[in-house]
Motif scaffolding. Structure first.
Motif, PDB file in Angstrom:
ATOM      1  N   LYS A 125      -4.410   3.295   3.280  1.00  0.00           N
ATOM      2  CA  LYS A 125      -4.111   4.697   3.570  1.00  0.00           C
ATOM      3  C   LYS A 125      -2.804   4.861   4.323  1.00  0.00           C
ATOM      4  N   ASP A 126      -2.498   3.898   5.216  1.00  0.00           N
ATOM      5  CA  ASP A 126      -1.285   4.024   6.015  1.00  0.00           C
ATOM      6  C   ASP A 126      -0.044   3.545   5.261  1.00  0.00           C
ATOM      7  N   ASN A 127      -0.242   2.925   4.089  1.00  0.00           N
ATOM      8  CA  ASN A 127       0.892   2.439   3.302  1.00  0.00           C
ATOM      9  C   ASN A 127       0.499   2.411   1.827  1.00  0.00           C
ATOM     10  N   PRO A 128       0.436   3.572   1.171  1.00  0.00           N
ATOM     11  CA  PRO A 128      -0.053   3.631  -0.210  1.00  0.00           C
ATOM     12  C   PRO A 128       0.804   2.872  -1.209  1.00  0.00           C
ATOM     13  N   ALA A 129       2.030   2.516  -0.839  1.00  0.00           N
ATOM     14  CA  ALA A 129       2.870   1.768  -1.771  1.00  0.00           C
ATOM     15  C   ALA A 129       2.467   0.291  -1.844  1.00  0.00           C
ATOM     16  N   ALA A 130       1.718  -0.192  -0.853  1.00  0.00           N
ATOM     17  CA  ALA A 130       1.326  -1.604  -0.819  1.00  0.00           C
ATOM     18  C   ALA A 130       0.041  -1.813  -1.618  1.00  0.00           C
ATOM     19  N   VAL A 131       0.109  -1.563  -2.898  1.00  0.00           N
ATOM     20  CA  VAL A 131      -1.058  -1.650  -3.772  1.00  0.00           C
ATOM     21  C   VAL A 131      -1.331  -3.104  -4.146  1.00  0.00           C
ATOM     22  N   THR A 132      -2.605  -3.496  -4.094  1.00  0.00           N
ATOM     23  CA  THR A 132      -3.025  -4.798  -4.607  1.00  0.00           C
ATOM     24  C   THR A 132      -4.038  -4.561  -5.718  1.00  0.00           C
ATOM     25  N   ARG A 133      -3.840  -5.240  -6.841  1.00  0.00           N
ATOM     26  CA  ARG A 133      -4.737  -5.068  -7.980  1.00  0.00           C
ATOM     27  C   ARG A 133      -5.329  -6.414  -8.366  1.00  0.00           C
ATOM     28  N   ARG A 134      -6.627  -6.417  -8.560  1.00  0.00           N
ATOM     29  CA  ARG A 134      -7.348  -7.606  -9.009  1.00  0.00           C
ATOM     30  C   ARG A 134      -8.054  -7.258 -10.316  1.00  0.00           C
TER      31      ARG A 134
END
Length: 423
Positions: A125-134
């Motif tokens: 929430k505090d950094n929506p650009a730091a997406v991790t996908r599995r």
């Protein structure tokens, strides 16, 4: 030159070409359709009202501005855009969590197919650009090919380091057309395992990045032919270990990684297979790709790609690069050096709808290989229709129909048609 399949073979269909040719077109379906930075663009808008202690508000009813009536939100509202009310998946994708992604295989060398990928998205929430996908997925085709595996993609070091790694197993049944057997023959690669990984570090804010990559695989190959030629004998009925390290330099300044309208994505990279890495063969694979996009005004935009792929050394015949064009069967034209070029002209009919026309040319050079022949110039082209399925992400979905040396082929597209070749 145009070649025909042997009489005993039947027409086939393939998936889109994979960035890693030896993993075959099956494992390409397990690659992600949505880059992490694109998901970050679709952070859902904040609610305009504060949830009340009222049970109706807690159950999902929304209080109108007048405060007099309640409007119940239905399940299907999450698939509508709040701006124009049209079908849209922006908010669903941006919320993260678990997202099932169907896999539809349509192209001509594996008789079509289907599959399913489960995608788990983590978006702080505090950094929506730091997406991790599995992602965990599997696919199966009409000719008996299949693949399943795991892929993870994310970033670190304040999003300056971008990584991707995956592992999978599968079997790919394809047709090869060497110079000594121009009518073609079928071969099978069964992958006991395939492990692929890469990392790239941004160089400031220049758009450039560099980083290493690795590729380790173990496979069992079989050629389905009554009498295998001597030149291909070592490719048949044997186990093969491949191990490589490599690296690349990349540049990217596209305005949107899913549906670019301007900017350039380009890279050069190489992988070096060596015995000290456990590889049974010593050879190299090189790639130089460039994709450019430019708006022309009045709803028109132009895209173009140039791909140069090469293999050198004692490489297995089935790992040789091949022409990658819509309308050309995957692995149909292979060689030591391969050129694929394509241009695409798009016209925006309406905010959600667009049409496009595309055409391209490819060619192969056998180099020192005694197995392959020069293809000459191979042409293909066609047209397509797109719908903006996720407005906030700029993601389109649609259908392309292409015509090449083997006839007409259709493709279901999610995002840009060249997305598997781009970063």
């Amino acid at each position: 030159m145009r070649r025909t399949l042997p009489a005993r073979a039947k027409p086939r269909s393939t998936v889109r070409r994979a960035r890693f040719p030896l993993t075959a077109t099956l494992l390409a379906t397990l690659l992600p359709a949505l880059p992490a930075q694109a998901l970050a663009q679709a952070t859902p808008p904040a609610p305009t009202t504060t949830p009340a202690a009222d049970p109706a508000a807690a159950s999902g009813d929304t209080l109108t501005e007048a405060g007099q009536s309640h409007e119940k939100t239905s399940f299907f509202d999450r698939f509508r855009d709040e701006e124009d009310g049209k079908l849209d998946f922006s908010n669903v994708l941006a919320k993260g969590g678990f997202i099932p992604v169907p896999i539809v295989i349509t192209e001509p060398a594996v008789d079509g197919g289907y599959g399913l990928m489960a995608q788990f998205i983590t978006m702080p929430k505090d950094n929506p650009a730091a997406v991790t996908r599995r992602m965990v997925g599997a696919a199966k085709t009409g000719n008996g090919s299949y693949g399943y595996g795991y892929l993870q993609q994310g970033s670190a070091l304040d999003q300056r380091l971008h990584y991707r790694f995956g592992a999978g197993r599968g079997k790919a049944i394809l047709t090869m057309y060497p110079a000594l057997l121009p009518s073609g023959f079928e071969y099978t690669n069964k992958y006991d395992y395939a492990v692929l990984a890469s990392a790239r570090m941004d160089i400031g804010k220049s758009g450039f990045s560099i980083g290493p990559m690795l590729d380790f695989r173990q496979m069992r190959s079989r050629i389905d032919f009554a009498k295998v030629p001597d030149e291909l004998e070592e490719q048949s009925q044997r186990k093969l270990n491949l191990g490589a390290l490599g690296g690349g330099a990349h540049f990217d300044n596209r305005d949107n990684p899913l549906a670019p309208t301007k900017g350039v994505n380009a890279y050069v990279q190489g992988r070096f297979y060596a015995d000290f890495l456990g590889s049974d063969r010593k050879f190299q694979r090189y790639e130089g790709h460039a994709y450019a996009f430019h708006p022309l005004g009045d709803g028109w935009r132009l895209g173009a790609k140039v791909e140069i792929d090469a293999a050198r050394g004692n490489y297995p015949a089935f790992i040789a690069p091949s022409i990658s064009l819509r309308g050309v069967q995957a692995a149909r034209y292979q060689g030591g050096t391969v050129l694929s070029t394509e241009a695409e002209l798009t016209y925006q009919l309406a905010p959600r709808w667009s049409v496009l026309a595309f055409g391209g040319m490819g060619a192969t050079d056998p180099g020192h290989s005694r197995i392959f022949d020069s293809s000459g110039a191979i042409f293909a082209g066609g047209g397509g229709l797109r719908y903006r399925i996720a407005r906030k992400l700029g993601m389109d979905a649609g259908l392309d129909v292409a015509y090449g040396p083997g006839g007409a082929v259709f493709y279901i597209q999610l995002g840009q048609a060249w997305s598997f070749g781009m970063d």
